[in-house]
Design a protein around this motif. Structure first.
Motif, PDB file in Angstrom:
ATOM      1  N   UNK A   1       1.064  -1.266   0.204  1.00  0.00           N
ATOM      2  CA  UNK A   1      -0.324  -0.398   0.321  1.00  0.00           C
ATOM      3  C   UNK A   1       0.633   1.506  -0.200  1.00  0.00           C
ATOM      4  N   UNK A   2       0.589   2.586  -0.240  1.00  0.00           N
ATOM      5  CA  UNK A   2       0.962   3.556  -0.245  1.00  0.00           C
ATOM      6  C   UNK A   2       0.893   3.533   0.909  1.00  0.00           C
ATOM      7  N   UNK A   3       2.562   4.570   0.952  1.00  0.00           N
ATOM      8  CA  UNK A   3       2.995   5.188   2.314  1.00  0.00           C
ATOM      9  C   UNK A   3       3.254   5.869   2.444  1.00  0.00           C
ATOM     10  N   UNK A   4       3.400   7.874   3.054  1.00  0.00           N
ATOM     11  CA  UNK A   4       4.366   8.622   2.839  1.00  0.00           C
ATOM     12  C   UNK A   4       4.716   9.084   4.639  1.00  0.00           C
ATOM     13  N   UNK A   5       5.987   8.633   4.431  1.00  0.00           N
ATOM     14  CA  UNK A   5       6.249   8.936   6.047  1.00  0.00           C
ATOM     15  C   UNK A   5       7.274  10.373   6.051  1.00  0.00           C
ATOM     16  N   UNK A   6       6.925  11.511   6.614  1.00  0.00           N
ATOM     17  CA  UNK A   6       7.980  12.835   6.964  1.00  0.00           C
ATOM     18  C   UNK A   6       8.187  12.665   8.701  1.00  0.00           C
ATOM     19  N   UNK A   7       9.116  13.645   8.185  1.00  0.00           N
ATOM     20  CA  UNK A   7      10.864  13.367   8.487  1.00  0.00           C
ATOM     21  C   UNK A   7      11.564  14.340   9.223  1.00  0.00           C
ATOM     22  N   UNK A   8      12.177  14.954  10.205  1.00  0.00           N
ATOM     23  CA  UNK A   8      13.038  16.372  10.953  1.00  0.00           C
ATOM     24  C   UNK A   8      12.545  17.711  11.278  1.00  0.00           C
ATOM     25  N   UNK A   9      10.832  17.084  11.694  1.00  0.00           N
ATOM     26  CA  UNK A   9       9.977  18.270  12.724  1.00  0.00           C
ATOM     27  C   UNK A   9      11.037  18.719  13.595  1.00  0.00           C
ATOM     28  N   UNK A  10      10.816  18.809  14.536  1.00  0.00           N
ATOM     29  CA  UNK A  10      11.345  18.974  16.188  1.00  0.00           C
ATOM     30  C   UNK A  10      11.262  20.559  16.337  1.00  0.00           C
ATOM     31  N   UNK A  11      11.800  21.028  17.350  1.00  0.00           N
ATOM     32  CA  UNK A  11      11.136  22.102  18.082  1.00  0.00           C
ATOM     33  C   UNK A  11      13.050  22.820  17.644  1.00  0.00           C
ATOM     34  N   UNK A  12      12.226  24.457  17.715  1.00  0.00           N
ATOM     35  CA  UNK A  12      13.528  25.574  16.801  1.00  0.00           C
ATOM     36  C   UNK A  12      13.083  26.790  17.319  1.00  0.00           C
ATOM     37  N   UNK A  19      14.848  21.034   7.287  1.00  0.00           N
ATOM     38  CA  UNK A  19      14.694  20.350   5.899  1.00  0.00           C
ATOM     39  C   UNK A  19      13.454  19.689   6.880  1.00  0.00           C
ATOM     40  N   UNK A  20      12.169  19.509   5.768  1.00  0.00           N
ATOM     41  CA  UNK A  20      11.370  18.547   6.161  1.00  0.00           C
ATOM     42  C   UNK A  20      11.597  17.365   5.451  1.00  0.00           C
ATOM     43  N   UNK A  21      11.501  16.162   5.230  1.00  0.00           N
ATOM     44  CA  UNK A  21      11.246  15.118   4.321  1.00  0.00           C
ATOM     45  C   UNK A  21      10.367  13.886   4.211  1.00  0.00           C
ATOM     46  N   UNK A  22      10.079  14.262   2.942  1.00  0.00           N
ATOM     47  CA  UNK A  22       8.725  12.677   2.775  1.00  0.00           C
ATOM     48  C   UNK A  22       9.566  11.740   1.993  1.00  0.00           C
ATOM     49  N   UNK A  23       9.307  10.419   2.556  1.00  0.00           N
ATOM     50  CA  UNK A  23       9.743   9.138   1.792  1.00  0.00           C
ATOM     51  C   UNK A  23       8.516   8.545   1.311  1.00  0.00           C
ATOM     52  N   UNK A  24       8.290   8.839   0.430  1.00  0.00           N
ATOM     53  CA  UNK A  24       7.386   7.506  -0.326  1.00  0.00           C
ATOM     54  C   UNK A  24       7.151   5.947  -1.034  1.00  0.00           C
ATOM     55  N   UNK A  25       6.607   5.003  -0.361  1.00  0.00           N
ATOM     56  CA  UNK A  25       6.889   3.929  -1.226  1.00  0.00           C
ATOM     57  C   UNK A  25       5.308   3.329  -1.478  1.00  0.00           C
ATOM     58  N   UNK A  26       5.285   2.272  -2.451  1.00  0.00           N
ATOM     59  CA  UNK A  26       4.223   1.729  -2.784  1.00  0.00           C
ATOM     60  C   UNK A  26       3.433   2.837  -3.491  1.00  0.00           C
ATOM     61  N   UNK A  27       4.524   3.612  -4.696  1.00  0.00           N
ATOM     62  CA  UNK A  27       3.643   4.041  -5.805  1.00  0.00           C
ATOM     63  C   UNK A  27       4.810   4.818  -6.908  1.00  0.00           C
TER      64      UNK A  27
END
Length: 126
Positions: A1-12, A19-27
């Protein structure tokens, strides 16, 4: 199935960058317009930026234009959002999204997107 996974958030701190990243799979990633949206407490989800399948076309909301930059790496199935000069209005949950539509216009609406990530929290310390 399609998955989008964000990373890079936090307290600044205000004025900082991340920089936020979004890794996609299943598409087949290179066939999708990718977008970034954000949602602040008590507010509706709002458009931030989008990028065309090849990366040639980019669009931004007026509130982030000149400060944020969207990019993608189709070889890595990843879309990025460079967030610079953070302001008090920027803290939110940031979501990436993928659209199966091929049109470029009308892509600022969340309804134009078919798949969503779980979100990444960005918080700015005072």
């Amino acid at each position: 199935q399609v998955q989008l996974v964000e990373s890079g958030g936090g307290l600044v701190q205000a004025g900082d960058s991340l920089r936020l990243a979004c890794a996609a799979s299943g598409l087949t990633f290179s066939r999708y317009i990718m977008g970034w949206f954000r949602q602040r407490p008590g507010k509706e989800r709002e458009f931030v930026a989008r990028i065309s399948q090849s990366g040639m076309l980019k669009a931004y909301s007026d509130s982030v234009k000149g400060r944020f930059a969207i990019s993608r790496d189709n070889a890595k199935n990843t879309v990025y959002l460079q967030v610079n000069s953070l302001k008090p209005g920027d803290p939110a949950v940031y979501y990436c999204a993928a659209s199966t539509l091929t049109t470029w216009s009308g892509m600022d609406s969340p309804r134009a997107y078919d798949y969503w990530g779980q979100g990444a929290q960005v918080t700015v310390s005072s």
